[in-house]
Design a protein around this motif. Structure first.
Motif, PDB file in Angstrom:
ATOM      1  N   SER A  60       0.697  -1.261  -0.008  1.00  0.00           N
ATOM      2  CA  SER A  60       0.020   0.020  -0.056  1.00  0.00           C
ATOM      3  C   SER A  60       0.922   1.183   0.027  1.00  0.00           C
ATOM      4  O   SER A  60       0.628   2.087  -0.715  1.00  0.00           O
ATOM      5  N   VAL A  64       1.212   4.660  -2.704  1.00  0.00           N
ATOM      6  CA  VAL A  64       1.086   5.854  -2.038  1.00  0.00           C
ATOM      7  C   VAL A  64       2.263   6.951  -2.373  1.00  0.00           C
ATOM      8  O   VAL A  64       1.961   8.017  -2.704  1.00  0.00           O
ATOM      9  N   TYR A  67       2.811   9.471  -5.337  1.00  0.00           N
ATOM     10  CA  TYR A  67       1.803  10.671  -5.465  1.00  0.00           C
ATOM     11  C   TYR A  67       2.568  11.760  -4.709  1.00  0.00           C
ATOM     12  O   TYR A  67       2.474  13.098  -4.823  1.00  0.00           O
ATOM     13  N   ALA A 362      -3.976  15.488  -2.119  1.00  0.00           N
ATOM     14  CA  ALA A 362      -3.638  14.068  -1.643  1.00  0.00           C
ATOM     15  C   ALA A 362      -3.222  14.251  -0.144  1.00  0.00           C
ATOM     16  O   ALA A 362      -3.213  13.157   0.578  1.00  0.00           O
ATOM     17  N   THR A 366      -4.284  11.897   2.832  1.00  0.00           N
ATOM     18  CA  THR A 366      -3.616  11.107   3.738  1.00  0.00           C
ATOM     19  C   THR A 366      -3.621  11.449   5.160  1.00  0.00           C
ATOM     20  O   THR A 366      -3.962  10.399   5.955  1.00  0.00           O
TER      21      THR A 366
END
Length: 442
Positions: A60, A64, A67, A362, A366
């Motif tokens: 995961s 991520v 980005y 983003a 998060t």
């Protein structure tokens, strides 16, 4: 390269715009493949590691991290290079990456380190291609059709998300390598489609040799001078953060607090996904009747009411319907804010502004995910949703008090939608520059 005459293209319905159809179909297959791969990467990490939860977390994280790392330099490069070429290179690169994953899984030679590197490469190429496509849409679609094009792009992403996950898991269950092979085939078709696009997707020539940070500083300087965009960006970022309480809270409410089976989460997500598709397909209707501030401030207020209702709802059907309504609003935001940013941003800054906005939202998503986890752990699902609903109501109030948000208007001929009865004698609409804007997606 052939330059498409905008007057001729503007006179045609969007469904007959050859370049847009090639771009739309090819990238739909890529979105679909990305969704399949994104769902299956954690499953593959679990299988490779022998059931390690830590491996799932690493997979995961690998999806991520790009980005945060790739977006800003990608935005600069998209403003320097031919966007069609960028998309073709990314499609070819994804074909290689996905084909490597499929072959390594088939042969049984994929290790955890290699998987993490391939995940990061796949996501990085997807980010670059996405920024290039957002910048290229304005080239292949005349201004009069921009809302329709972005509505279809939003619907494309929502449908890919709705169908890609289930399709990927079914293929993964049948043969672990098959979803990656299917995604690689989609990337090949996208690359072929891009080969036949005739529109000139080259950005304005860059002024001499410049460093990436200098180009990024230009984009940031321009964005700081735009009162509307500058005011809306933190509003949308905070909204995206609050939405994470809903996304994570659904699992807590359904499974832990109401005692439903874990499969009901999929039912709720399926219902909500249909709401997102509905919002994307009807965005033009809403934009033709309400101004951007009304859509934004009213949407935040409706989100607050729906979140509060979810805190008291019982059963997957009721929760799914409420979450679906939130997704409908989110899809309308996605189109309206994208059109606003596109018509406000100079053509030469499209990639950089989209990358800067995407990075900020983003970060909000998060941070919201981390905060939501702690809030749900302390208060439980229902109380956490009530707190998030109160936060969203406060955000709507603050947005309504900001003059720059209240005065925001979409420039040019938008949001008028093209009519089927338009004839080849219709005048062309003036071109307006720009990339898309970050809208929170629930």
């Amino acid at each position: 390269m052939t330059t498409v005459d905008e007057r001729t293209v503007a006179a045609l319905p969007l469904r007959r715009n050859r370049d847009f159809l090639l771009l739309w179909t090819g990238n739909w297959l890529q979105f679909f493949g990305s969704r399949m791969g994104g769902v299956c990467y954690p499953l593959l990490a679990l299988q490779i590691s022998g059931g390690s939860a830590r491996a799932v977390g690493l997979a995961s994280a690998a999806a991520v991290l790009p980005y945060a790392v790739v977006q800003l330099p990608a935005g600069v490069l998209v403003d320097r290079w031919d966007r069609r070429t960028v998309m073709r290179v990314c499609a070819a690169g994804r074909t290689l990456v996905l084909g490597t994953v499929a072959a390594a899984v088939f042969l049984g030679g994929l290790g955890m380190g290699s998987l993490l590197a391939l995940i990061a490469a796949d996501v990085s190429l997807t980010i670059v291609a996405g920024l290039a496509e957002r910048a290229a849409v304005r080239t292949v679609v005349p201004a009069a059709h921009l809302t329709a094009a972005l509505s279809q792009n939003e619907a494309r992403g929502r449908i890919a998300g709705l169908l890609g996950g289930p399709a990927g898991t079914v293929l993964f269950t049948w043969a672990r390598w098959s979803p990656y092979l299917a995604a690689a085939v989609g990337a090949v078709i996208a690359a072929v489609n891009l080969r036949f696009i005739r529109a000139d997707c080259k950005p304005a020539a860059a002024a001499g040799h410049r460093r990436i940070r200098e180009d990024l500083a230009d984009g940031l300087r321009w964005l700081r001078g735009q009162h509307g965009l500058r005011a809306m960006l933190p509003v949308l970022t905070l909204a995206a953060a609050l939405l994470q309480v809903v996304s994570l809270g659904l699992v807590v409410i359904l499974v832990k607090e109401q005692g439903h089976a874990e499969s009901t989460v999929g039912l709720v997500l399926g219902i909500s996904g249909c709401g997102g598709v509905l919002g994307a397909l009807t965005a033009r209707w809403w934009m033709a009747r309400f101004s951007l501030p009304v859509l934004l401030i009213g949407g935040l207020a409706l989100w607050s009411a729906l979140m509060a209702a979810m805190a008291w709802a019982t059963g997957p059907i009721a929760l799914g319907a409420l979450f679906g309504a939130m997704n409908t609003i989110g899809a309308i935001f996605g189109v309206a804010t994208a059109v606003y940013q596109m018509t406000a941003t100079p053509e030469a800054l499209q990639g950089r502004v989209a990358a800067l906005a995407g990075l900020v939202t983003a970060a909000g998503t998060t941070a919201g995910a981390f905060g939501a986890g702690g809030l749900l752990g302390e208060w439980g699902g229902s109380r956490a949703l009530q707190a998030a609903a109160a936060g969203m109501a406060l955000l709507a109030l603050v947005a309504g008090l900001v003059p720059a948000v209240r005065r925001a208007r979409i420039a040019g001929p938008e949001p008028a939608a093209p009519r089927p009865e338009d004839t080849p004698t219709s005048p062309a609409s003036p071109a307006s520059p720009a990339p898309a804007s970050p809208a929170p997606k629930s």
